[in-house]
Design a protein around this motif. Structure first.
Motif, PDB file in Angstrom:
ATOM      1  N   ILE A 180       4.573  -3.428   8.652  1.00  0.00           N
ATOM      2  CA  ILE A 180       5.342  -3.327   7.406  1.00  0.00           C
ATOM      3  C   ILE A 180       5.939  -1.915   7.315  1.00  0.00           C
ATOM      4  O   ILE A 180       5.272  -0.944   7.675  1.00  0.00           O
ATOM      5  CB  ILE A 180       4.495  -3.669   6.155  1.00  0.00           C
ATOM      6  CG1 ILE A 180       5.406  -3.770   4.913  1.00  0.00           C
ATOM      7  CG2 ILE A 180       3.362  -2.669   5.926  1.00  0.00           C
ATOM      8  CD1 ILE A 180       4.772  -4.476   3.723  1.00  0.00           C
ATOM      9  N   TRP A 203       0.945 -10.218   2.688  1.00  0.00           N
ATOM     10  CA  TRP A 203       1.976  -9.913   3.692  1.00  0.00           C
ATOM     11  C   TRP A 203       1.500 -10.490   5.019  1.00  0.00           C
ATOM     12  O   TRP A 203       0.293 -10.623   5.238  1.00  0.00           O
ATOM     13  CB  TRP A 203       2.161  -8.393   3.788  1.00  0.00           C
ATOM     14  CG  TRP A 203       3.264  -7.952   4.703  1.00  0.00           C
ATOM     15  CD1 TRP A 203       3.133  -7.407   5.945  1.00  0.00           C
ATOM     16  CD2 TRP A 203       4.666  -8.012   4.428  1.00  0.00           C
ATOM     17  NE1 TRP A 203       4.374  -7.115   6.459  1.00  0.00           N
ATOM     18  CE2 TRP A 203       5.342  -7.485   5.554  1.00  0.00           C
ATOM     19  CE3 TRP A 203       5.429  -8.469   3.335  1.00  0.00           C
ATOM     20  CZ2 TRP A 203       6.725  -7.398   5.625  1.00  0.00           C
ATOM     21  CZ3 TRP A 203       6.815  -8.374   3.415  1.00  0.00           C
ATOM     22  CH2 TRP A 203       7.451  -7.843   4.553  1.00  0.00           C
ATOM     23  N   SER A 263      -1.637   1.820   7.375  1.00  0.00           N
ATOM     24  CA  SER A 263      -0.224   1.725   6.991  1.00  0.00           C
ATOM     25  C   SER A 263       0.356   3.142   7.085  1.00  0.00           C
ATOM     26  O   SER A 263      -0.396   4.124   7.091  1.00  0.00           O
ATOM     27  CB  SER A 263      -0.108   1.211   5.552  1.00  0.00           C
ATOM     28  OG  SER A 263      -0.908   2.014   4.700  1.00  0.00           O
ATOM     29  N   ILE A 283      -1.108  -5.452   0.960  1.00  0.00           N
ATOM     30  CA  ILE A 283      -0.424  -5.285   2.253  1.00  0.00           C
ATOM     31  C   ILE A 283      -1.272  -4.420   3.193  1.00  0.00           C
ATOM     32  O   ILE A 283      -2.076  -3.627   2.720  1.00  0.00           O
ATOM     33  CB  ILE A 283       0.955  -4.603   2.065  1.00  0.00           C
ATOM     34  CG1 ILE A 283       0.779  -3.312   1.232  1.00  0.00           C
ATOM     35  CG2 ILE A 283       1.942  -5.535   1.400  1.00  0.00           C
ATOM     36  CD1 ILE A 283       1.844  -2.310   1.443  1.00  0.00           C
ATOM     37  N   PRO A 284      -1.062  -4.399   4.522  1.00  0.00           N
ATOM     38  CA  PRO A 284      -0.302  -5.402   5.257  1.00  0.00           C
ATOM     39  C   PRO A 284      -1.182  -6.508   5.856  1.00  0.00           C
ATOM     40  O   PRO A 284      -0.645  -7.449   6.430  1.00  0.00           O
ATOM     41  CB  PRO A 284       0.325  -4.588   6.404  1.00  0.00           C
ATOM     42  CG  PRO A 284      -0.636  -3.475   6.664  1.00  0.00           C
ATOM     43  CD  PRO A 284      -1.394  -3.229   5.372  1.00  0.00           C
ATOM     44  N   LYS A 304      -3.101  -9.721   6.236  1.00  0.00           N
ATOM     45  CA  LYS A 304      -3.316 -11.018   5.563  1.00  0.00           C
ATOM     46  C   LYS A 304      -4.767 -11.498   5.698  1.00  0.00           C
ATOM     47  O   LYS A 304      -5.266 -12.211   4.823  1.00  0.00           O
ATOM     48  CB  LYS A 304      -2.359 -12.079   6.117  1.00  0.00           C
ATOM     49  CG  LYS A 304      -2.545 -12.419   7.574  1.00  0.00           C
ATOM     50  CD  LYS A 304      -1.600 -13.531   8.008  1.00  0.00           C
ATOM     51  CE  LYS A 304      -1.681 -13.744   9.506  1.00  0.00           C
ATOM     52  NZ  LYS A 304      -0.713 -14.691  10.020  1.00  0.00           N
ATOM     53  N   CYS A 330      -2.692  -1.187  -0.979  1.00  0.00           N
ATOM     54  CA  CYS A 330      -2.254  -0.958   0.395  1.00  0.00           C
ATOM     55  C   CYS A 330      -3.454  -0.593   1.272  1.00  0.00           C
ATOM     56  O   CYS A 330      -4.157   0.381   1.000  1.00  0.00           O
ATOM     57  CB  CYS A 330      -1.244   0.178   0.351  1.00  0.00           C
ATOM     58  SG  CYS A 330      -0.746   0.770   1.924  1.00  0.00           S
ATOM     59  N   SER A 387       2.914   2.746  -2.872  1.00  0.00           N
ATOM     60  CA  SER A 387       1.796   1.904  -3.316  1.00  0.00           C
ATOM     61  C   SER A 387       1.051   2.524  -4.492  1.00  0.00           C
ATOM     62  O   SER A 387       1.140   3.729  -4.725  1.00  0.00           O
ATOM     63  CB  SER A 387       0.817   1.696  -2.154  1.00  0.00           C
ATOM     64  OG  SER A 387       1.496   1.120  -1.054  1.00  0.00           O
ATOM     65  N   LEU A 402       8.570  -3.136   2.022  1.00  0.00           N
ATOM     66  CA  LEU A 402       7.741  -3.075   0.814  1.00  0.00           C
ATOM     67  C   LEU A 402       8.609  -2.951  -0.447  1.00  0.00           C
ATOM     68  O   LEU A 402       8.323  -3.573  -1.470  1.00  0.00           O
ATOM     69  CB  LEU A 402       6.727  -1.920   0.906  1.00  0.00           C
ATOM     70  CG  LEU A 402       5.834  -1.729  -0.323  1.00  0.00           C
ATOM     71  CD1 LEU A 402       5.107  -3.025  -0.698  1.00  0.00           C
ATOM     72  CD2 LEU A 402       4.818  -0.605  -0.106  1.00  0.00           C
TER      73      LEU A 402
END
Ligand code: 13P
Ligand code: SF4
Length: 304
Positions: free
Chosen positions: A93, A169, A116, A149-150, A152, A112, A124, A98
């Motif tokens: 991401i 995400w 990341s 995010i990110p 899942k 978040c 965020s 975003l």
């Protein structure tokens, strides 16, 4: 052998001369973990980076971890011994993506995962690590929508644990996604009394067969306390070095022998020595990114 001792002595000498601390993630190669002042998971390393009084932090981990240390301690020199140590999940991401997601859900709180980039963190509201993601989500008022995010898979685990619906995400860790549930069941068959410990970055079918779902730091604490002798470990295999070292009488079976994060293996003693000597590669971030990301990371560090 002698060469290695010389290298180790030079690292220790330079560390003192330059007033530096060496932090290493639990997935680093054994010799790097062994020379570090502190080895830990993302949260433990972030806390240490925010507390240390040393002038230089040599961060043996991946890029987002060193960036997080820089944001927590902007006045320090934070050095990543290999600038190519990235994180495949963090790259899934970017700030533009975003921004678009936030436009779609303007009232949502953005949680978040620390895996990341600093630019994504700057957009965020609160960051989390695998060890406090559940408590971070629980800390958000019930009436708020949440974008997570990110990752899942971590997001779906947190969803199950908290009963909160999250906007996810499509990011994931390719290393943890390699772990196959059939291999865990085969190992369990061979070692019926073994406990299955897995990282929350694993896909849901792996989470479902686990006895304990926890961060790398959580696994180390769990094994130390457990009366059991055998453990099946569902995460990147670098952690087995420390598990074995701290628990000599116990047995550890990797759920997937090929669960190796190539980025986590780029740093070695030679590169640590060079990073201390040349003070390279220094993490540099724009002032506005640091200030925007700092409140999200400060909140993360305050939640256990
Ligand atoms: P931990 O915070 O549990 O050490 O995990 C970091 C990571 O990158 C897992 O892949
Ligand atoms: Fe990123 Fe996965 Fe490597 Fe952790 S193991 S640093 S999540 S790619």
């Amino acid at each position: 052998m002698n060469q290695n001792i010389e290298l180790l002595n030079n690292i220790i000498r330079l560390k003192q001369e330059k007033d530096a601390i060496i932090l290493a993630h639990n997935y680093q190669i054994g010799e790097v973990q062994d020379i570090a002042d502190l080895t830990g998971d993302s949260l433990q390393l972030s806390i240490e980076a925010s507390r240390t009084r040393k002038k230089i932090i040599i961060f043996c981990g991946v890029h987002f971890m060193a960036e997080t240390a820089k944001i927590l301690s902007p006045e320090k020199k934070v050095i990543l011994p290999d600038i190519n140590s990235g994180c495949q999940m963090a790259d899934m991401i970017n700030a533009g993506q975003l921004k678009k997601l936030k436009e779609k859900y303007p009232d949502a709180v953005v949680v978040c995962y620390v895996n990341s980039s600093a630019r994504v963190k700057a957009l965020s509201d609160i960051c989390c690590t695998s060890s406090n993601a559940v408590n971070v989500v629980k800390s958000i008022p019930e009436n708020k929508k949440i974008i997570f995010i990110p990752d899942k898979y971590l997001g779906s685990y947190v969803q199950k644990q908290t009963g909160r619906e999250l906007i996810l995400w499509d990011g994931y860790c390719p290393i943890h996604a390699m772990i196959d549930v059939k291999d865990i069941l085969r190992l369990k068959n061979k070692h019926p009394s073994a406990e299955v410990l897995v990282h929350p970055e694993c896909p849901p079918d792996i989470i479902d067969v686990a006895d304990e779902v926890t961060s790398t730091g959580g696994m180390l604490k769990y094994v130390k306390k457990s009366q059991k002798k055998d453990f099946i470990i569902g995460t990147e295999i670098g952690i087995i070095h420390r598990l074995k070292k701290e628990n000599p009488g116990k047995n550890f079976y990797p759920a997937a022998g090929n669960a190796i994060c190539p980025d986590m293996k780029l740093i070695n003693l030679e590169k640590i020595f060079l990073s201390l000597d040349d003070e390279k590669y220094e993490i540099k971030l724009q002032y506005d990114i640091i200030t925007k990301a700092k409140s999200a990371i400060d909140r993360m560090v305050s939640i256990k």
